[in-house]
Each structure stands twice: as structure tokens, then as C-alpha cells.
Design a protein around this motif. Structure first.
Motif, short mmCIF file in Angstrom:
data_model
loop_
_atom_site.label_atom_id
_atom_site.label_comp_id
_atom_site.label_asym_id
_atom_site.label_seq_id
_atom_site.Cartn_x
_atom_site.Cartn_y
_atom_site.Cartn_z
N THR A 5 0.00 0.73 -5.57
CA THR A 5 -0.89 1.37 -6.55
C THR A 5 -0.31 2.66 -7.10
N GLY A 6 0.79 3.11 -6.52
CA GLY A 6 1.44 4.30 -7.05
C GLY A 6 1.01 5.57 -6.33
N THR A 7 1.90 6.53 -6.34
CA THR A 7 1.62 7.87 -5.82
C THR A 7 1.86 8.86 -6.95
N ARG A 8 0.81 9.53 -7.35
CA ARG A 8 0.94 10.51 -8.43
C ARG A 8 1.35 11.84 -7.82
N LEU A 9 2.52 12.29 -8.17
CA LEU A 9 3.08 13.53 -7.62
C LEU A 9 2.97 14.64 -8.65
N GLN A 10 2.39 15.74 -8.23
CA GLN A 10 2.30 16.91 -9.09
C GLN A 10 2.97 18.07 -8.37
N VAL A 11 4.02 18.60 -8.95
CA VAL A 11 4.74 19.72 -8.36
C VAL A 11 4.35 20.98 -9.11
N ASP A 20 10.21 19.04 -12.45
CA ASP A 20 10.67 17.83 -13.16
C ASP A 20 10.41 16.54 -12.39
N LEU A 21 10.13 16.65 -11.11
CA LEU A 21 9.84 15.45 -10.32
C LEU A 21 8.39 14.99 -10.46
N SER A 22 7.59 15.75 -11.15
CA SER A 22 6.19 15.35 -11.37
C SER A 22 6.15 14.05 -12.15
N ALA A 23 5.52 13.04 -11.56
CA ALA A 23 5.46 11.69 -12.14
C ALA A 23 4.66 10.83 -11.18
N THR A 24 4.50 9.56 -11.53
CA THR A 24 3.92 8.60 -10.60
C THR A 24 5.05 7.73 -10.06
N TYR A 25 5.07 7.56 -8.75
CA TYR A 25 6.12 6.79 -8.10
C TYR A 25 5.52 5.50 -7.53
N GLU A 40 0.85 -1.20 0.00
CA GLU A 40 0.00 0.00 0.00
C GLU A 40 0.88 1.24 0.00
N GLN A 41 0.50 2.21 -0.81
CA GLN A 41 1.21 3.47 -0.84
C GLN A 41 0.30 4.58 -0.36
N ASN A 42 0.94 5.59 0.18
CA ASN A 42 0.25 6.68 0.81
C ASN A 42 1.04 7.97 0.64
N PRO A 43 0.53 9.06 0.14
CA PRO A 43 -0.83 9.16 -0.39
C PRO A 43 -0.91 8.63 -1.82
N LEU A 44 -2.11 8.57 -2.37
CA LEU A 44 -2.26 8.15 -3.76
C LEU A 44 -2.00 9.31 -4.71
N PHE A 45 -2.30 10.51 -4.24
CA PHE A 45 -2.09 11.71 -5.04
C PHE A 45 -1.50 12.78 -4.15
N LEU A 46 -0.51 13.48 -4.66
CA LEU A 46 0.17 14.50 -3.88
C LEU A 46 0.44 15.71 -4.76
N CYS A 98 5.34 3.63 1.90
CA CYS A 98 5.05 2.34 1.28
C CYS A 98 5.04 1.29 2.37
N ASN A 99 3.88 0.73 2.63
CA ASN A 99 3.72 -0.33 3.63
C ASN A 99 3.46 -1.66 2.93
N TYR A 100 4.03 -2.73 3.48
CA TYR A 100 3.79 -4.04 2.89
C TYR A 100 3.47 -5.04 3.99
N SER A 101 2.78 -6.11 3.58
CA SER A 101 2.10 -6.94 4.58
C SER A 101 2.90 -8.16 5.06
N THR A 102 3.87 -8.62 4.32
CA THR A 102 4.63 -9.79 4.78
C THR A 102 6.11 -9.49 4.78
N THR A 103 6.86 -10.28 5.48
CA THR A 103 8.28 -10.02 5.68
C THR A 103 9.03 -10.02 4.35
N SER A 104 9.82 -8.99 4.15
CA SER A 104 10.71 -8.93 3.00
C SER A 104 11.79 -7.90 3.28
N ASP A 105 12.95 -8.12 2.68
CA ASP A 105 13.99 -7.11 2.79
C ASP A 105 14.44 -6.67 1.40
#
Lengths: 113, 114
Positions: A105-111, A82-87, A5-11, A23-30
Motif C-alpha cells: 500500500t506504500g509508505t509515505r515519507l515526509q522529511v 529530496d527523499l520525501s515521496a511514497t515508497y 504489507e508495508q510498515n509504516p504507512l506514513f513516516l 515490507c512483509n509478504y505472505s507467500t514464498t518469493s525471491d
């Protein structure tokens, strides 16, 4: 099943400001990967984070990984247009070599000026 | 520096038709992946190859989908009897073996089902 899960979805942020994408994830990973996607374009690899406490920086972007909290952050310093994009963050499986990635699901960043 | 190449960039077809997409990975990469991305979502894993061997398939990959990588170089993804729900961007990626190796993505093939 691994969920990311990503937070926020739009910024929307002004140039020069700082902000953090989570970015939060539900099971163990590194194994955590950050990608950037411009409209109509493919995904560009930004960072590969492979251990607890890993921190990587490139220009105005800094990514970190806390495997105990199952959390990665992407911090933006003094944003520019220039950083405007989806991450996207993506998590790899804990065992074995990198194969299937599970994306958020991505975070759409608009600067804005 | 040639990246991952996908062909065609855009495919429009009628429901029920078969379609085939091609992916040419970065030449030194032995792993090749297929993902599907719908509007406003992140890519979803479909399948991946190491050399010519298909090592994992998602349950998203129904019987109508088949992927091949016959000589361990380029790959094809075929969808038979296309359905409206197949409309998406199909992304190919490649990498070296190793979890420290990022996957490099192509520009994708956008499939539109009429």
C-alpha cells in the motif's frame, strides 16, 4: 493469494535521521522490487532484489531481502528533504519470468527540516 | 531516452460512456503491463502482454474491460459502460522479458467519472 504489507504507512522524519521501512509478504518469493512515487508522478524503479540475503545500495537508500522471513527492508540513512515521496515494495511470482507484480500500500515519507 | 508514454493524461467522462486509453512502451521492450491505482493504494495488476499475446488477466478485469496490443508495439485499454468505481489512475509499464528486469512505468491516465 499473495498479500504485501508495508510498515509504516506514513513516516515523518527529520533531516539527518535514519529510519527503516518494512515490507512483509505472505507467500514464498525471491523477487522483490522497490519503487518511488512523487505526488502526481509515475513510479520510478529503485531496486531489484532477487535472492535471499540480497543487499543493494544507492545513495542514502539501502534495500535488503530475507526470503525465509518473507521480509524486505528499505533503510534510509541521514534523510534529506529530496527523499520525501511514497515508497512501494512489490513482489513478483516465484516461478516464471517477471509478470504480475503485487504491490504494497506504500509508505509515505515526509522529511522535515 | 523516451520512456513509457500514455495518452490522454486525464479523461473526464459521464457514467455509461466508453473510454479508450493508449500506451506506447519503451520501444525495445517486449512486455507491456496495465495496472490500476486508486488514491492511497499501490497499483493493482490488470493484464500483461508479451509481444502481441495477452498472457494474463486479473479477475479485476471485468467483461467491460478489454486490452489489445495488435502489433506488439502500442497497447489500448478500453472500458465500456463506465461506472463510478472505475475512477482511478491507469498505469502502463513495459519491460524486457526476465525477472531481473524492472518494469518501467508511464505517467498514467487519470480517469474521472462524473
Amino acid at each position: 493469494e499473495l498479500k504485501v504489507e508495508q510498515n509504516p504507512l506514513f513516516l515523518s522524519m527529520q533531516e539527518g535521521k535514519n529510519y527503516t521501512i518494512y515490507c512483509n509478504y505472505s507467500t514464498t518469493s525471491d523477487r522483490l522490487y522497490w519503487y518511488r512515487q512523487d505526488p502526481g508522478k509515475s513510479l520510478e524503479s529503485l531496486f531489484v532484489l532477487l535472492s535471499n540475503g540480497a543487499v543493494k545500495q544507492e545513495g542514502r537508500l539501502m534495500a535488503s531481502l530475507d526470503t525465509k522471513a518473507r521480509l524486505s527492508t528499505l533503510h534510509i540513512t541521514a534523510a534529506v528533504h529530496d527523499l520525501s515521496a511514497t515508497y512501494f515494495c512489490a513482489v513478483g511470482p516465484l516461478t516464471g519470468t517477471a509478470s504480475k507484480l503485487t504491490f504494497g500500500t506504500g509508505t509515505r515519507l515526509q522529511v522535515t527540516l | 531516452d523516451t520512456g513509457v508514454s500514455q495518452d490522454p493524461r486525464h479523461k473526464i467522462t459521464k457514467r455509461g460512456q466508453n473510454v479508450t486509453f493508449r500506451c506506447d512502451p519503451i520501444s525495445e521492450h517486449n512486455r507491456l503491463y496495465w495496472y490500476r491505482q486508486t488514491l492511497g493504494q499501490g497499483p493493482e495488476f490488470l493484464t500483461y502482454f508479451q509481444n502481441e499475446a495477452q498472457l494474463e488477466k486479473s479477475r479485476l478485469l471485468s467483461d467491460r474491460f478489454s486490452a489489445e496490443r495488435p502489433k506488439g508495439s502500442f497497447s489500448t485499454l478500453e472500458i465500456q459502460r463506465t461506472e463510478q468505481g472505475d475512477s482511478a489512475m491507469y498505469l502502463c509499464a513495459s519491460s524486457f522479458v526476465g525477472f531481473n528486469q524492472p518494469q518501467h512505468f508511464g505517467d498514467g491516465t487519470r480517469l474521472s467519472i462524473l
